[in-house]
Scaffold this active site. Structure first.
Site, mmCIF file in Angstrom:
data_model
loop_
_atom_site.group_PDB
_atom_site.id
_atom_site.type_symbol
_atom_site.label_atom_id
_atom_site.label_comp_id
_atom_site.label_asym_id
_atom_site.label_seq_id
_atom_site.Cartn_x
_atom_site.Cartn_y
_atom_site.Cartn_z
ATOM 1 N N GLU A 167 64.830 -83.563 105.718
ATOM 2 C CA GLU A 167 65.102 -85.110 105.934
ATOM 3 C C GLU A 167 63.744 -85.617 106.046
ATOM 4 O OE1 GLU A 167 67.219 -86.414 109.517
ATOM 5 O OE2 GLU A 167 67.946 -88.175 108.643
ATOM 6 N N LYS A 178 73.126 -90.653 103.656
ATOM 7 C CA LYS A 178 73.668 -90.491 105.063
ATOM 8 C C LYS A 178 74.617 -91.512 105.645
ATOM 9 C CE LYS A 178 71.082 -89.713 109.535
ATOM 10 N NZ LYS A 178 69.598 -89.438 110.354
ATOM 11 N N CYS A 233 71.575 -84.793 108.573
ATOM 12 C CA CYS A 233 71.251 -84.714 110.089
ATOM 13 C C CYS A 233 72.274 -85.310 111.134
ATOM 14 C CB CYS A 233 70.234 -85.498 110.351
ATOM 15 S SG CYS A 233 69.205 -85.087 111.706
#
Ligand SMILES: NC(=O)CC(=O)C(=O)O
Length: 301
Positions: A55, A139, A180
């Site tokens: 990331e 995300k 994440c």
């Protein structure tokens, strides 16, 4: 009738996770370093077919940095993308590195600025071995946490959450994407598994508070719940930066067993992904066939 196409037949492959170190304020240096590591991973005797970056690999991690590092990607899912015309220097580097290395490349994530809306996203792009940009994931769940005395982080100060779930097909597997904090939302993994994904790969950057408690647990949980391979690729830990990444890039098999785990320094791990374990797990513990949608709803429907 499902609109999801049939998944490719799952075949063995090798996965390389690049736990990238030395991510600095200098984007050009970050891109150069990432490119060197992609080529290094690809020429390893393990001969990985899939290479993954962490990331936020081209910028320091923090909401204050995202606006300064954001790039305009302009990818439209399902439409051919002309990398030569791309305004994103990171996309250009990732595409040429994937092509030179001859690998499927999951390009970690970068801050993205969508020109039409001026919104910022935390975005992962994926390339085939010909260097074509073939998938993108923004995300979905923004990392907004406040653990008193430990860590406060608010991606939503500058970022917007993505609005789609994404996977891509290779010649050997269907791979689901997340970034994440997305791993904390089991619905996302469950839907990907029901859509035929054999593996989930999430670039991620947990921290020294949540990392030791949750990083492994969440990955093993997602793997076991869905009887699927699961992997997260972190940046290396840098105690001079403002955000201290946990590291420990990891691969977990469908039985919930940790197959590989990095330390916290820069490192590349290589892991064999074996369909037999996926099939044997599902045959031995048949939860994929025992759902009781007469008792509770199917979130993937
Ligand atoms: N950095 C993240 O998005 C998530 C994280 O560190 C956590 O969930 O903990």
């Amino acid at each position: 009738m499902s609109l999801i196409s049939k998944a490719p037949i799952f075949k063995p492959f090798t996965l390389a996770l690049i736990q990238l170190g030395g991510i600095s304020a200098n984007k050009a240096d970050n891109l150069k370093h990432a490119r060197e590591k992609i080529l290094k991973a690809a020429t390893n005797p393990a001969k990985p077919q899939v290479v993954v970056l962490p990331e936020c690999f081209n910028s320091p991690y923090g909401h204050v940095h995202f606006p300064n590092y954001a790039e305009d990607i302009e990818y439209v899912p399902g439409k051919p993308y002309d990398v030569a015309q791309s305004k994103s220097e990171s996309v250009k580097m990732l595409s040429s590195a994937a092509k030179e290395a001859g690998v499927w490349l999951i390009g970690g994530s970068i801050p993205e600025r969508e020109a039409v809306s001026d919104k910022l996203y935390n975005t992962c792009t994926v390339y085939n071995p010909q260097g074509d940009l073939i998938a993108m994931h923004r995300k979905v769940h923004l990392f907004d946490i406040d653990i008193p005395g430990k860590i406060t982080f608010k991606e939503s100060e500058t970022l917007t959450g993505g609005t789609s779930l994404n996977f891509f097909d290779t010649d050997f597997a269907r791979i689901g994407l997340g970034i994440c904090y997305d791993v904390r939302f089991p619905e996302m993994a469950m839907i990907a598994a029901r859509d035929g994904c054999h593996m989930l790969i999430y670039p991620g950057a947990f921290n020294l508070t949540t990392g030791p408690l949750h990083w492994e647990l969440l990955q093993r949980g997602r793997a076991l719940d869905n009887q699927i391979y699961m992997s997260m690729c972190s940046p290396a830990r840098d105690m001079r930066s403002n955000y201290h990444a946990w590291g420990h890039s990891m691969v977990v098999d469908p039985m919930g067993k940790v197959l590989s785990e990095a330390g916290h320094d820069e490192e590349i791990t290589y892991t064999d992904i074996v369909p037999k374990v996926f099939e044997e797990t599902r045959a031995a513990i048949p939860v994929t066939k025992q759902r009781r949608f007469d008792v509770y709803p199917d979130v993937s429907a």
